[in-house]
Design a protein around this motif. Structure first.
Motif, PDB file in Angstrom:
ATOM      1  N   CYS A  47       0.893  -1.120   0.067  1.00 32.00           N
ATOM      2  CA  CYS A  47      -0.025  -0.098   0.066  1.00 32.00           C
ATOM      3  C   CYS A  47       0.893   1.345  -0.059  1.00 32.00           C
ATOM      4  O   CYS A  47       1.810   1.348   0.791  1.00 32.00           O
ATOM      5  CB  CYS A  47      -1.037  -0.059   1.028  1.00 32.00           C
ATOM      6  SG  CYS A  47      -1.981  -1.388   1.222  1.00 32.00           S
ATOM      7  N   GLY A  48       0.755   2.241  -0.792  1.00 29.97           N
ATOM      8  CA  GLY A  48       1.255   3.402  -0.948  1.00 29.97           C
ATOM      9  C   GLY A  48       2.799   3.145  -1.948  1.00 29.97           C
ATOM     10  O   GLY A  48       3.603   3.616  -2.000  1.00 29.97           O
ATOM     11  N   VAL A  49       2.551   2.006  -2.939  1.00 27.37           N
ATOM     12  CA  VAL A  49       3.424   1.406  -3.857  1.00 27.37           C
ATOM     13  C   VAL A  49       4.083   2.797  -4.467  1.00 27.37           C
ATOM     14  O   VAL A  49       5.193   2.598  -4.979  1.00 27.37           O
ATOM     15  CB  VAL A  49       2.818   0.442  -4.594  1.00 27.37           C
ATOM     16  CG1 VAL A  49       2.010   0.866  -5.719  1.00 27.37           C
ATOM     17  CG2 VAL A  49       4.074  -0.597  -4.842  1.00 27.37           C
ATOM     18  N   ASN A  50       3.415   3.639  -5.132  1.00 25.64           N
ATOM     19  CA  ASN A  50       3.990   4.409  -5.934  1.00 25.64           C
ATOM     20  C   ASN A  50       4.453   5.761  -5.267  1.00 25.64           C
ATOM     21  O   ASN A  50       5.095   6.450  -5.853  1.00 25.64           O
ATOM     22  CB  ASN A  50       2.859   5.083  -6.818  1.00 25.64           C
ATOM     23  CG  ASN A  50       2.679   4.271  -7.902  1.00 25.64           C
ATOM     24  OD1 ASN A  50       3.474   3.125  -8.250  1.00 25.64           O
ATOM     25  ND2 ASN A  50       1.382   4.260  -8.343  1.00 25.64           N
ATOM     26  N   GLY A  51       4.629   5.549  -3.896  1.00 26.69           N
ATOM     27  CA  GLY A  51       5.668   6.640  -3.006  1.00 26.69           C
ATOM     28  C   GLY A  51       6.817   6.336  -3.173  1.00 26.69           C
ATOM     29  O   GLY A  51       7.508   5.124  -3.353  1.00 26.69           O
ATOM     30  N   THR A  52       7.742   7.118  -2.682  1.00 26.45           N
ATOM     31  CA  THR A  52       9.356   6.949  -2.372  1.00 26.45           C
ATOM     32  C   THR A  52       9.553   5.617  -1.733  1.00 26.45           C
ATOM     33  O   THR A  52      10.242   4.667  -2.204  1.00 26.45           O
ATOM     34  CB  THR A  52      10.001   7.993  -1.872  1.00 26.45           C
ATOM     35  OG1 THR A  52       9.764   9.121  -2.745  1.00 26.45           O
ATOM     36  CG2 THR A  52      11.341   7.672  -1.616  1.00 26.45           C
ATOM     37  N   MET A  53       9.002   5.122  -0.613  1.00 28.05           N
ATOM     38  CA  MET A  53       9.216   4.290   0.019  1.00 28.05           C
ATOM     39  C   MET A  53       8.709   2.901  -0.331  1.00 28.05           C
ATOM     40  O   MET A  53       9.155   1.893  -0.471  1.00 28.05           O
ATOM     41  CB  MET A  53       8.912   4.253   1.583  1.00 28.05           C
ATOM     42  CG  MET A  53       9.527   5.321   2.493  1.00 28.05           C
ATOM     43  SD  MET A  53      11.514   4.993   2.437  1.00 28.05           S
ATOM     44  CE  MET A  53      11.517   3.170   2.928  1.00 28.05           C
ATOM     45  N   GLY A  54       7.341   2.908  -0.871  1.00 24.87           N
ATOM     46  CA  GLY A  54       6.951   2.095  -1.732  1.00 24.87           C
ATOM     47  C   GLY A  54       7.699   1.449  -2.958  1.00 24.87           C
ATOM     48  O   GLY A  54       7.638   0.266  -3.062  1.00 24.87           O
ATOM     49  N   GLN A  55       8.178   2.385  -3.523  1.00 18.90           N
ATOM     50  CA  GLN A  55       9.084   1.750  -4.729  1.00 18.90           C
ATOM     51  C   GLN A  55      10.253   1.209  -4.187  1.00 18.90           C
ATOM     52  O   GLN A  55      10.726   0.301  -4.805  1.00 18.90           O
ATOM     53  CB  GLN A  55       9.564   3.237  -5.524  1.00 18.90           C
ATOM     54  CG  GLN A  55       8.395   3.409  -6.339  1.00 18.90           C
ATOM     55  CD  GLN A  55       7.923   2.597  -7.512  1.00 18.90           C
ATOM     56  OE1 GLN A  55       8.615   2.321  -8.488  1.00 18.90           O
ATOM     57  NE2 GLN A  55       6.666   2.026  -7.452  1.00 18.90           N
ATOM     58  N   VAL A  56      10.770   1.801  -3.182  1.00 17.62           N
ATOM     59  CA  VAL A  56      12.168   1.209  -2.436  1.00 17.62           C
ATOM     60  C   VAL A  56      11.716  -0.081  -1.999  1.00 17.62           C
ATOM     61  O   VAL A  56      12.610  -1.251  -2.178  1.00 17.62           O
ATOM     62  CB  VAL A  56      12.630   1.891  -1.360  1.00 17.62           C
ATOM     63  CG1 VAL A  56      13.645   1.289  -0.526  1.00 17.62           C
ATOM     64  CG2 VAL A  56      13.355   3.181  -1.619  1.00 17.62           C
ATOM     65  N   LEU A  57      10.392  -0.511  -1.031  1.00 14.71           N
ATOM     66  CA  LEU A  57      10.081  -1.819  -1.169  1.00 14.71           C
ATOM     67  C   LEU A  57       9.775  -2.713  -2.131  1.00 14.71           C
ATOM     68  O   LEU A  57      10.232  -3.676  -2.206  1.00 14.71           O
ATOM     69  CB  LEU A  57       8.914  -1.599  -0.190  1.00 14.71           C
ATOM     70  CG  LEU A  57       8.270  -2.745   0.446  1.00 14.71           C
ATOM     71  CD1 LEU A  57       9.149  -3.618   1.337  1.00 14.71           C
ATOM     72  CD2 LEU A  57       6.992  -2.433   1.204  1.00 14.71           C
ATOM     73  N   ALA A  58       9.209  -2.114  -3.120  1.00 15.23           N
ATOM     74  CA  ALA A  58       8.958  -3.229  -4.294  1.00 15.23           C
ATOM     75  C   ALA A  58      10.341  -3.473  -5.113  1.00 15.23           C
ATOM     76  O   ALA A  58      10.464  -4.643  -5.358  1.00 15.23           O
ATOM     77  CB  ALA A  58       8.195  -2.318  -5.580  1.00 15.23           C
ATOM     78  N   GLY A  59      11.421  -2.403  -5.008  1.00 16.58           N
ATOM     79  CA  GLY A  59      12.701  -2.955  -5.641  1.00 16.58           C
ATOM     80  C   GLY A  59      13.038  -3.888  -4.425  1.00 16.58           C
ATOM     81  O   GLY A  59      13.844  -5.098  -5.041  1.00 16.58           O
ATOM     82  N   ALA A  60      12.994  -3.963  -3.024  1.00 13.00           N
ATOM     83  CA  ALA A  60      13.709  -5.090  -2.396  1.00 13.00           C
ATOM     84  C   ALA A  60      13.080  -6.432  -2.427  1.00 13.00           C
ATOM     85  O   ALA A  60      13.632  -7.250  -2.335  1.00 13.00           O
ATOM     86  CB  ALA A  60      13.445  -4.342  -1.054  1.00 13.00           C
ATOM     87  N   VAL A  61      11.558  -6.144  -2.839  1.00 11.75           N
ATOM     88  CA  VAL A  61      10.765  -7.356  -2.579  1.00 11.75           C
ATOM     89  C   VAL A  61      11.300  -7.919  -4.170  1.00 11.75           C
ATOM     90  O   VAL A  61      11.682  -9.401  -4.498  1.00 11.75           O
ATOM     91  CB  VAL A  61       9.262  -7.224  -2.652  1.00 11.75           C
ATOM     92  CG1 VAL A  61       8.634  -8.576  -3.293  1.00 11.75           C
ATOM     93  CG2 VAL A  61       8.982  -6.937  -1.199  1.00 11.75           C
ATOM     94  N   ALA A  62      11.455  -7.557  -4.962  1.00 11.80           N
ATOM     95  CA  ALA A  62      12.067  -7.916  -6.665  1.00 11.80           C
ATOM     96  C   ALA A  62      13.241  -8.734  -6.470  1.00 11.80           C
ATOM     97  O   ALA A  62      13.371  -9.556  -7.095  1.00 11.80           O
ATOM     98  CB  ALA A  62      11.942  -7.066  -7.655  1.00 11.80           C
ATOM     99  N   SER A  63      14.050  -8.216  -5.557  1.00 14.22           N
ATOM    100  CA  SER A  63      15.317  -8.573  -5.645  1.00 14.22           C
ATOM    101  C   SER A  63      15.702 -10.024  -4.511  1.00 14.22           C
ATOM    102  O   SER A  63      16.617 -10.446  -4.409  1.00 14.22           O
ATOM    103  CB  SER A  63      16.399  -7.573  -5.277  1.00 14.22           C
ATOM    104  OG  SER A  63      16.447  -7.176  -4.063  1.00 14.22           O
ATOM    105  N   ALA A  64      14.606 -10.134  -3.650  1.00 10.71           N
ATOM    106  CA  ALA A  64      14.581 -11.218  -2.834  1.00 10.71           C
ATOM    107  C   ALA A  64      14.082 -12.462  -3.406  1.00 10.71           C
ATOM    108  O   ALA A  64      13.256 -12.513  -4.231  1.00 10.71           O
ATOM    109  CB  ALA A  64      13.613 -10.641  -1.677  1.00 10.71           C
ATOM    110  N   ASP A  65      14.745 -13.618  -2.652  1.00  7.83           N
ATOM    111  CA  ASP A  65      14.257 -14.820  -3.105  1.00  7.83           C
ATOM    112  C   ASP A  65      13.041 -15.287  -2.245  1.00  7.83           C
ATOM    113  O   ASP A  65      13.111 -14.998  -1.073  1.00  7.83           O
ATOM    114  CB  ASP A  65      15.354 -16.072  -2.770  1.00  7.83           C
ATOM    115  CG  ASP A  65      16.418 -15.715  -3.788  1.00  7.83           C
ATOM    116  OD1 ASP A  65      16.391 -15.314  -4.906  1.00  7.83           O
ATOM    117  OD2 ASP A  65      17.504 -16.143  -3.521  1.00  7.83           O
ATOM    118  N   GLY A  66      12.019 -16.014  -2.960  1.00  2.00           N
ATOM    119  CA  GLY A  66      10.861 -16.492  -2.220  1.00  2.00           C
ATOM    120  C   GLY A  66       9.755 -15.251  -1.955  1.00  2.00           C
ATOM    121  O   GLY A  66       8.834 -15.610  -0.960  1.00  2.00           O
ATOM    122  N   VAL A  67      10.045 -14.355  -2.367  1.00  6.24           N
ATOM    123  CA  VAL A  67       9.018 -13.112  -2.041  1.00  6.24           C
ATOM    124  C   VAL A  67       8.771 -12.551  -3.500  1.00  6.24           C
ATOM    125  O   VAL A  67       9.521 -12.381  -4.341  1.00  6.24           O
ATOM    126  CB  VAL A  67       9.391 -12.093  -1.422  1.00  6.24           C
ATOM    127  CG1 VAL A  67       8.526 -11.101  -0.915  1.00  6.24           C
ATOM    128  CG2 VAL A  67      10.096 -12.934  -0.112  1.00  6.24           C
TER     129      VAL A  67
END
Length: 89
Positions: free
Chosen positions: A7-27
């Motif tokens: 939630c809040g994915v298009n904000g600064t922290m939301g985008q940081v989180l989306a990037g972290a999830v994209a680079s993580a295994d199993g998530v």
């Protein structure tokens, strides 16, 4: 695989989180929620309200606005899924 809804994915922290999830295994990010749903291009669907989300979600991570908190909590409670609240303000 752990399915995440941001939630809040298009904000600064939301985008940081989306990037972290994209680079993580199993998530994986299965969907996002943002008042400005079309503000950015994401590799997953982004909805204006959390109630529009129909994806299978294992956890909600909330970096949205305080005004969205009640709806986000209701969504998580109705589906018996955990929610991580990182909302500021």
């Amino acid at each position: 695989m752990l399915n995440v809804l941001i939630c809040g994915v298009n904000g600064t922290m939301g985008q940081v989180l989306a990037g972290a999830v994209a680079s993580a295994d199993g998530v994986t990010t299965v969907a996002g929620v943002d008042l400005f749903a079309d503000a950015r291009e994401n590799e997953f669907p982004v909805y204006k309200t959390i109630d529009q989300c129909q994806e299978d979600v294992d956890v909600v991570i909330d970096f949205s606005r305080p005004s969205a908190l009640a709806g986000n909590l209701d969504f998580a409670k109705a589906r018996s899924i955990p929610i991580v609240i990182a909302t500021t303000g």
